[in-house]
Design a protein around this motif. Sequence first.
Motif, PDB file in Angstrom:
ATOM      1  N   GLY A   1       0.830  -1.201   0.000  1.00 10.77           N
ATOM      2  CA  GLY A   1       0.000   0.000   0.000  1.00 10.77           C
ATOM      3  C   GLY A   1       0.864   1.250   0.000  1.00 10.77           C
ATOM      4  O   GLY A   1       0.485   2.289  -0.552  1.00 10.77           O
ATOM      5  N   THR A   2       2.031   1.159   0.624  1.00  8.83           N
ATOM      6  CA  THR A   2       2.954   2.303   0.654  1.00  8.83           C
ATOM      7  C   THR A   2       3.431   2.624  -0.759  1.00  8.83           C
ATOM      8  O   THR A   2       3.413   3.783  -1.186  1.00  8.83           O
TER       9      THR A   2
ATOM     10  N   LEU B   1       0.909   4.410  -2.856  1.00  5.94           N
ATOM     11  CA  LEU B   1       0.852   5.868  -2.644  1.00  5.94           C
ATOM     12  C   LEU B   1       2.047   6.559  -3.283  1.00  5.94           C
ATOM     13  O   LEU B   1       1.940   7.633  -3.878  1.00  5.94           O
TER      14      LEU B   1
ATOM     15  N   THR C   1      -3.857   9.131  10.652  1.00  6.17           N
ATOM     16  CA  THR C   1      -3.699   8.031   9.701  1.00  6.17           C
ATOM     17  C   THR C   1      -2.427   7.283  10.039  1.00  6.17           C
ATOM     18  O   THR C   1      -1.681   7.666  10.937  1.00  6.17           O
TER      19      THR C   1
ATOM     20  N   THR D   1       0.921   7.203   4.816  1.00  7.07           N
ATOM     21  CA  THR D   1       0.231   8.239   4.035  1.00  7.07           C
ATOM     22  C   THR D   1       1.110   9.478   3.851  1.00  7.07           C
ATOM     23  O   THR D   1       1.144  10.067   2.766  1.00  7.07           O
TER      24      THR D   1
ATOM     25  N   VAL E   1      -7.678  10.187   3.136  1.00  7.88           N
ATOM     26  CA  VAL E   1      -7.653   8.794   3.609  1.00  7.88           C
ATOM     27  C   VAL E   1      -9.072   8.358   3.962  1.00  7.88           C
ATOM     28  O   VAL E   1      -9.823   9.121   4.578  1.00  7.88           O
TER      29      VAL E   1
ATOM     30  N   ASP F   1      -6.438   7.504  -0.476  1.00 12.96           N
ATOM     31  CA  ASP F   1      -5.763   6.421   0.246  1.00 12.96           C
ATOM     32  C   ASP F   1      -6.851   5.458   0.718  1.00 12.96           C
ATOM     33  O   ASP F   1      -7.491   5.657   1.762  1.00 12.96           O
TER      34      ASP F   1
ATOM     35  N   ALA G   1      -6.411   2.317   1.503  1.00 20.90           N
ATOM     36  CA  ALA G   1      -5.759   1.143   2.100  1.00 20.90           C
ATOM     37  C   ALA G   1      -6.721   0.380   3.014  1.00 20.90           C
ATOM     38  O   ALA G   1      -6.668  -0.840   3.112  1.00 20.90           O
TER      39      ALA G   1
ATOM     40  N   GLY H   1       1.311  -6.363  -0.231  1.00 26.95           N
ATOM     41  CA  GLY H   1       0.784  -6.136  -1.581  1.00 26.95           C
ATOM     42  C   GLY H   1      -0.025  -4.867  -1.614  1.00 26.95           C
ATOM     43  O   GLY H   1      -0.423  -4.339  -0.570  1.00 26.95           O
TER      44      GLY H   1
ATOM     45  N   TYR I   1      -5.252   5.953  16.091  1.00 26.60           N
ATOM     46  CA  TYR I   1      -3.806   5.929  16.173  1.00 26.60           C
ATOM     47  C   TYR I   1      -3.412   6.617  17.469  1.00 26.60           C
ATOM     48  O   TYR I   1      -3.960   7.678  17.788  1.00 26.60           O
TER      49      TYR I   1
HETATM   50  C1  LIG Z   1      -4.241   4.416   5.687  1.00 29.18           C
HETATM   51  C2  LIG Z   1      -3.086   3.563   5.244  1.00 29.18           C
HETATM   52  N1  LIG Z   1      -2.315   3.990   4.239  1.00 29.18           N
HETATM   53  C3  LIG Z   1      -1.281   3.249   3.784  1.00 29.18           C
HETATM   54  C4  LIG Z   1      -0.954   2.041   4.351  1.00 29.18           C
HETATM   55  C5  LIG Z   1       0.248   1.313   3.858  1.00 29.18           C
HETATM   56  O1  LIG Z   1      -0.013   0.019   3.393  1.00 29.18           O
HETATM   57  P1  LIG Z   1       1.098  -1.122   3.453  1.00 29.18           P
HETATM   58  O2  LIG Z   1       1.262  -1.547   4.861  1.00 29.18           O
HETATM   59  O3  LIG Z   1       0.513  -2.199   2.563  1.00 29.18           O
HETATM   60  O4  LIG Z   1       2.346  -0.554   2.866  1.00 29.18           O
HETATM   61  C6  LIG Z   1      -1.730   1.551   5.397  1.00 29.18           C
HETATM   62  C7  LIG Z   1      -1.401   0.249   6.018  1.00 29.18           C
HETATM   63  O5  LIG Z   1      -1.581  -0.019   7.135  1.00 29.18           O
HETATM   64  C8  LIG Z   1      -2.830   2.334   5.870  1.00 29.18           C
HETATM   65  O6  LIG Z   1      -3.600   1.923   6.874  1.00 29.18           O
END
Ligand SMILES: Cc1ncc(COP(=O)(O)O)c(C=O)c1O
Length: 378
Positions: A58-59, A62, A83, A87, A144, A170, A172, A207, A323
């Motif tokens: 997910g990173t 972005l 978040t 992000t 997000v 975002d 995710a 992934g 968080y």
């Molecule tokens: C809001 C948000 N953005 C981005 C990510 C990043 O995803 P990843 O862990 O697959 O890199 C996450 C993962 O926890 C997330 O919760």
Amino acid sequence: MQFVDLAAQLATIRESVDRRIKQVLDHGNFILGPEVKELEKKLAEFAGVKHCISCASGTDALLLPLMAYGVGPGDAIFTTPFTFIATAEVISLLGATPVYVDIDPNTFNIDPVKLRQAIEDLKSGRKPTPQFPDGLQPKGIIAVDLFGLAADYDAINAVAGEHGLFVIEDAAQSFGASYKGKMAGSLADVAATSFFPAKPLGCYGDGGAVFTNDDTLATVVESLRVHGKGKDKYDNIRIGINGRLDTLQAAILLSKLEIFKKEIEMRQQVAARYSAGLKSVVKVPHVPDGYTSAWGQYSIISDRKNKLMANLQEAKIPTAVYYPRPLHIQTAFAFLGYKEGSMPVSEQSSATIFSLPMHPYLNTEDQKKIISCIDKLS
Ligand SMILES: Cc1ncc(COP(=O)(O)O)c(C=O)c1O
């Protein structure tokens, strides 16, 4: 009791997962094999967009669109401090500057009114803190969909349009959610999702995927994902990354996608049972009309959070805080100079929020136990 019960899910799809993994082992195309293309086609259909480009996390999902938009030093990207670090981390990684905008207390998503104000402030030369670099130019927004609930894209896209900014969704935590008849992943110029195992649609490793209707952006993201490839990966036309999704993870996701719609419905039932049992004792999640959450998390607000969490722990019920500290006051962003008190809604939410076990296979008996544990203390 599990916070997210992946074993219960696996029990329902074991045969399909085993079969698909065996197929990958048999054909041996571990990188960008046929399952990756098949998955991308199905995910694009599911989200209702033209292009899905899978990637390694997910990173990266972005990072890749930010790179495709040419984001770098001197650019301001507006985002929420409430978040996960990824992000905003990707913004700083490219040398750009995150400008934090506080959240709506009911949805925990970026507040579009404050967003407009933050953009106008920066454009008129008013910096969020003295430590901010001079002369930053607004370039884009990352909204997000926190806990699986879409941000307010009608308002966000309108503000972005007025100021000529791009918007990244975002998603995710929200793949499978909907907003005014459209699916998460289709709500902005481009979207990013994560297939981290605990996400609504998760694989068995890392992934992610990028979604867009923009043909040019899709082509650039696809190139960036494989070292800035041109004709092939030994023809390098831009600086990129190794950001591919493994074929094995794509195969696993194909099995999970078969039951995903049903799982999203099951999540609605779990959330409805929680809300019915808890709404008179704590602040339960608010889902505005026209929205469906993917229930990445079920998060509640209580002034008695610590006591409630301790009691749940004693009863062997797992909880988590998403968080505990908003990003504007994380050590990693100390250089931006934000002080405690500058994002009051995010800070207050951090102090009072926690999340309960949430997954499609949570049974009514376990939920009754959780609800009564909270009820008797409130
Ligand atoms: C809001 C948000 N953005 C981005 C990510 C990043 O995803 P990843 O862990 O697959 O890199 C996450 C993962 O926890 C997330 O919760």
